[in-house]
Design a protein around this motif. Structure first.
Motif: not given
Length: 175
Positions: A64-84
């Motif tokens: 839904r809305a406001n996905f990825g809010c909170g701390s600004s860390r590259e690790h959040a997209p990285w964990v999606f990336e490493v999981n394909g």
């Protein structure tokens, strides 16, 4: 080359934050691969299991809305990336999370609420899949004998980052 599509993981909630995507206690890990088992570990949703095959095998996240809010860390997209999981579709994104997705060569696709609702109408289909044509800016969702195509907007620069494979690859090609 990254594949933009696959089975869908529906996360029916707004304001999913970066601590739920990858808990802060894992930010000291040395490699992206070390983050892999902790994907969505702290996300609490009825019936959701972060260790399930459905979670691990997903290629696309719909929320839904406001996905990825909170701390600004590259690790959040990285964990999606490493999981394909190279595509996240939501009504809106936190600005830094969204840009970090594009910088990693992944697609953060924003759709209006009615289109998000249309995607969620496929949530009970065990075979729900989404394929994304980044260049053509269209996604196709299938499941339970149904099929819908939805166009989306993406700035030319963000599209170039995704198609290049991320900011580093884009820079290597251009400079």
């Amino acid at each position: 080359m990254k594949s933009f599509g696959g089975p869908v993981l529906f996360l029916d909630r707004s304001d999913i934050n970066t601590d739920e995507i990858i808990p802060a206690k894992y930010l000291t890990e040395i490699t992206k691969e070390d983050l892999k088992p902790y994907l969505l570990e702290d996300l609490k949703l009825p019936g959701f299991d972060p260790k399930s095959d459905k979670t691990r095998n997903a290629g696309v996240i719909v929320s839904r809305a406001n996905f990825g809010c909170g701390s600004s860390r590259e690790h959040a997209p990285w964990v999606f990336e490493v999981n394909g999981q190279y595509v996240v579709i939501a009504q809106s994104f936190a600005r830094i999370f969204r840009q970090n997705m594009f910088n990693c060569g992944m697609a953060a696709i924003e759709l209006p609420a009615d289109k998000i609702d249309l995607l969620f109408s496929f949530a009970n289909a065990a075979d729900a899949k989404i394929s994304v044509d980044v260049a053509g800016q269209i996604l196709t969702v299938t499941g339970a004998g149904r099929k819908e195509s939805i166009s989306f907007e993406m700035s030319p620069f963000d599209k170039a980052l995704v198609l290049a494979g991320g900011w580093v690859d884009y820079a290597d090609q251009k400079y």
